[in-house]
Design a protein around this motif. Sequence first.
Motif, PDB file in Angstrom:
ATOM      1  N   THR A 148       8.056-103.098  -4.758  1.00 43.85           N
ATOM      2  CA  THR A 148       7.691-101.683  -4.579  1.00 43.85           C
ATOM      3  C   THR A 148       7.242-101.377  -3.165  1.00 43.85           C
ATOM      4  OG1 THR A 148       5.452-102.177  -5.339  1.00 43.85           O
ATOM      5  CG2 THR A 148       7.045-101.469  -7.005  1.00 43.85           C
ATOM      6  N   ARG A 149       6.747-102.387  -2.435  1.00 49.16           N
ATOM      7  CA  ARG A 149       6.305-102.143  -1.065  1.00 49.16           C
ATOM      8  C   ARG A 149       7.492-101.995  -0.124  1.00 49.16           C
ATOM      9  NH1 ARG A 149       1.732-106.955  -1.207  1.00 49.16           N
ATOM     10  NH2 ARG A 149       0.204-105.862  -2.569  1.00 49.16           N
ATOM     11  N   GLN A 150       8.449-102.912  -0.280  1.00 45.05           N
ATOM     12  CA  GLN A 150       9.628-102.855   0.588  1.00 45.05           C
ATOM     13  C   GLN A 150      10.731-101.974  -0.002  1.00 45.05           C
ATOM     14  OE1 GLN A 150      10.990-106.712   1.879  1.00 45.05           O
ATOM     15  NE2 GLN A 150       8.907-107.585   1.847  1.00 45.05           N
ATOM     16  N   GLN A 151      10.521-101.566  -1.267  1.00 44.08           N
ATOM     17  CA  GLN A 151      11.485-100.692  -1.959  1.00 44.08           C
ATOM     18  C   GLN A 151      12.901-101.265  -1.923  1.00 44.08           C
ATOM     19  OE1 GLN A 151      11.167 -96.697  -0.456  1.00 44.08           O
ATOM     20  NE2 GLN A 151       9.160 -96.353  -1.395  1.00 44.08           N
ATOM     21  N   ARG A 152      12.979-102.479  -2.376  1.00 44.85           N
ATOM     22  CA  ARG A 152      14.283-103.152  -2.504  1.00 44.85           C
ATOM     23  C   ARG A 152      14.190-104.186  -3.618  1.00 44.85           C
ATOM     24  NH1 ARG A 152      15.140-108.158   0.007  1.00 44.85           N
ATOM     25  NH2 ARG A 152      13.258-109.075   0.963  1.00 44.85           N
ATOM     26  N   PHE A 153      15.366-104.620  -4.063  1.00 45.03           N
ATOM     27  CA  PHE A 153      15.430-105.645  -5.106  1.00 45.03           C
ATOM     28  C   PHE A 153      15.497-107.017  -4.457  1.00 45.03           C
ATOM     29  CE2 PHE A 153      16.660-102.067  -7.711  1.00 45.03           C
ATOM     30  CZ  PHE A 153      16.065-102.361  -8.929  1.00 45.03           C
ATOM     31  N   LEU A 154      14.653-107.938  -4.954  1.00 44.74           N
ATOM     32  CA  LEU A 154      14.649-109.303  -4.443  1.00 44.74           C
ATOM     33  C   LEU A 154      15.717-110.161  -5.113  1.00 44.74           C
ATOM     34  CD1 LEU A 154      10.788-109.932  -4.326  1.00 44.74           C
ATOM     35  CD2 LEU A 154      12.287-109.050  -2.514  1.00 44.74           C
ATOM     36  N   SER A 155      15.932-109.939  -6.393  1.00 42.69           N
ATOM     37  CA  SER A 155      16.920-110.737  -7.136  1.00 42.69           C
ATOM     38  C   SER A 155      17.470-109.905  -8.277  1.00 42.69           C
ATOM     39  CB  SER A 155      16.280-112.023  -7.671  1.00 42.69           C
ATOM     40  OG  SER A 155      15.315-111.710  -8.671  1.00 42.69           O
ATOM     41  N   ARG A 156      18.601-110.357  -8.776  1.00 47.52           N
ATOM     42  CA  ARG A 156      19.221-109.704  -9.936  1.00 47.52           C
ATOM     43  C   ARG A 156      19.796-110.786 -10.843  1.00 47.52           C
ATOM     44  NH1 ARG A 156      22.428-104.175 -10.601  1.00 47.52           N
ATOM     45  NH2 ARG A 156      23.256-104.518 -12.706  1.00 47.52           N
ATOM     46  N   ASN A 157      19.343-110.775 -12.083  1.00 44.78           N
ATOM     47  CA  ASN A 157      19.783-111.769 -13.078  1.00 44.78           C
ATOM     48  C   ASN A 157      19.576-113.195 -12.573  1.00 44.78           C
ATOM     49  OD1 ASN A 157      20.559-109.615 -14.672  1.00 44.78           O
ATOM     50  ND2 ASN A 157      22.711-109.722 -14.036  1.00 44.78           N
ATOM     51  N   GLY A 158      18.492-113.407 -11.847  1.00 47.50           N
ATOM     52  CA  GLY A 158      18.164-114.738 -11.353  1.00 47.50           C
ATOM     53  C   GLY A 158      18.803-115.104 -10.038  1.00 47.50           C
ATOM     54  N   VAL A 190       0.348-101.910  -7.167  1.00 43.17           N
ATOM     55  CA  VAL A 190       1.285-102.805  -7.865  1.00 43.17           C
ATOM     56  C   VAL A 190       2.363-103.235  -6.881  1.00 43.17           C
ATOM     57  CG1 VAL A 190       2.928-103.010  -9.736  1.00 43.17           C
ATOM     58  CG2 VAL A 190       0.819-101.687 -10.061  1.00 43.17           C
ATOM     59  N   PRO A 191       2.493-104.542  -6.605  1.00 49.17           N
ATOM     60  CA  PRO A 191       3.443-104.982  -5.581  1.00 49.17           C
ATOM     61  C   PRO A 191       4.884-105.074  -6.072  1.00 49.17           C
ATOM     62  CG  PRO A 191       2.264-106.851  -6.441  1.00 49.17           C
ATOM     63  CD  PRO A 191       1.657-105.661  -7.097  1.00 49.17           C
ATOM     64  N   GLY A 192       5.084-105.206  -7.368  1.00 43.78           N
ATOM     65  CA  GLY A 192       6.449-105.398  -7.843  1.00 43.78           C
ATOM     66  C   GLY A 192       6.632-105.010  -9.301  1.00 43.78           C
ATOM     67  N   GLU A 193       7.879-104.979  -9.716  1.00 45.62           N
ATOM     68  CA  GLU A 193       8.237-104.621 -11.095  1.00 45.62           C
ATOM     69  C   GLU A 193       9.436-105.441 -11.542  1.00 45.62           C
ATOM     70  OE1 GLU A 193       7.113 -99.843 -10.908  1.00 45.62           O
ATOM     71  OE2 GLU A 193       9.184-100.550 -10.577  1.00 45.62           O
ATOM     72  N   ILE A 194       9.524-105.642 -12.818  1.00 43.96           N
ATOM     73  CA  ILE A 194      10.763-106.160 -13.424  1.00 43.96           C
ATOM     74  C   ILE A 194      11.434-104.971 -14.093  1.00 43.96           C
ATOM     75  CG2 ILE A 194      11.798-107.765 -15.049  1.00 43.96           C
ATOM     76  CD1 ILE A 194       9.387-109.549 -14.769  1.00 43.96           C
ATOM     77  N   ARG A 195      12.603-104.609 -13.597  1.00 40.21           N
ATOM     78  CA  ARG A 195      13.364-103.483 -14.146  1.00 40.21           C
ATOM     79  C   ARG A 195      14.591-104.016 -14.881  1.00 40.21           C
ATOM     80  NH1 ARG A 195      12.617 -98.293 -12.576  1.00 40.21           N
ATOM     81  NH2 ARG A 195      10.843 -97.903 -11.179  1.00 40.21           N
ATOM     82  N   ALA A 196      14.889-103.433 -16.029  1.00 41.78           N
ATOM     83  CA  ALA A 196      16.007-103.952 -16.831  1.00 41.78           C
ATOM     84  C   ALA A 196      16.653-102.831 -17.636  1.00 41.78           C
ATOM     85  CB  ALA A 196      15.513-105.062 -17.760  1.00 41.78           C
ATOM     86  N   TYR A 197      17.870-103.090 -18.047  1.00 48.62           N
ATOM     87  CA  TYR A 197      18.568-102.226 -19.004  1.00 48.62           C
ATOM     88  C   TYR A 197      19.593-103.084 -19.734  1.00 48.62           C
ATOM     89  CZ  TYR A 197      23.067-101.880 -16.554  1.00 48.62           C
ATOM     90  OH  TYR A 197      24.284-102.150 -15.999  1.00 48.62           O
TER      91      TYR A 197
END
Length: 471
Positions: A148-158, A190-197
């Motif tokens: 959320t701080r850098q507003q980018r995704f670090l990983s996707r599906n591992g 909050v520094p990060g989130e796990i987002r899913a669908y």
Amino acid sequence: MSKKSIYLIIGLIVTAIVGLIILQLRLLQTGLEVNKERYDRAIQSALKKVADEVEDNEEDEIRLTLNNGYAGGVPDGLYGELRIGPHSPGLLGATSIRISPNSFRLRAQFANRNLEERIDREAIHQKLTKELRNAGIEDPLEYGIYDTRQQRFLSRNGRLLSPAGSDTSRHQDLMNGEYVVSLFDDDATVPGEIRAYSPDKDSVIYSSLYENFAASLLFVLIILGCFIYTIYVILMQKKVSEMKTDFINNMTHEFKTPIATISLATDSIVSPRISGDPAKVQRFARIIKQENKRMNDQVEKVLQMAKLDKSRLNLNLTAVDLNEVVQSAVEYICLQVEPRGGTVTMKLNADPSVVEGDLTHLSSLINNLLDNANKYSPEAPRITVTTANVARGVQVTVADQGLGMTREARKNIFDRFYRVHTGDRHDVKGFGLGLSYVKTITEVHGGSIEVKSELGKGSSFIVTFPYRQPD
């Protein structure tokens, strides 16, 4: 059963079926909502467990660091003390909590680290896979760890994402996902989130109800089929009842006329004025005999149909010349047609014209067709009888220029007791058995019958008999 009663029954059954369908749809809708809620809860719970474990792992790391840093003991002055109880004015009980300033500083250091340093993406992937499997969710889940701080995704599906591939514009599906769990939500921000669908969410939810839906549909179709069949039977029974009533009325009329004639002739014979005149006695005796024969013929028709009903018809098969049968029948019908100013034309083109059949029944069949042509013709009948050879045997066609029939009438004329409506004409007599008898005898002989008719332009009955009966 009256028409009003039939409509009432149909209305009640339709209402019941519609109500059942609506009830089933509501139950299915409720089941879908319950399944969706259960599915959402299972995924959200799995993500929450993963987030809690990540936080617990960091807490263990902080505790381990503190223990390692002060393994020889804690120097004085490094702890503050919060006292609660009798040692504090006005409070009962005795409790004290000692808090290390180093713990605050160490936690602050961990909280200031980048999110990618605080998490183990492979451990998160394994834990999430395990939790989903334990929840009974085997279908693929698209998820990503969002900073959320850098507003980018670090990983996707591992899989670790490069800076170029971590932009949120490339992962709008995850940004719009309905499952979101915060990471390290005890921090100030909050520094990060796990987002899913779940891309297969709908199929997963619906698949659990396929069996119930199929069973409901099957039962509704069975009920609907029974309803349609019941209505069909009711209408057919009503139709048969009407035809039988018509038959009884016609039979009463057909018997009443000769009985009245015989009664009058008998009264005349016993009259003294007639009994003394042999010529008049003979005349009235012939009338009685003729009317008696007429009644006997009517009874014989009914008995013949009764035998056909019980499959007791035995054919006396001989060589039958259809040209001769037609000639004899035409001679008889001419006695009725000629007084009306009509004509009967024969075109005996069949050669050979001999078939294997029962002479009595074949003669009755041709007579019935000619009688119908005469009855349903206007004042001056124009009847044509033709014989011809076809591939399988001999074909006999009886055509008239009479009233003709509608399409509906053509579909029902071979039904027992059915009679074609003649509009304002009430001089057409009969039981409605003639054409039913014709069709039955034709089929018993292995033949076929076809009717061509147009309202107001006459009718043609085409009967085909095989040369030889099948073994």
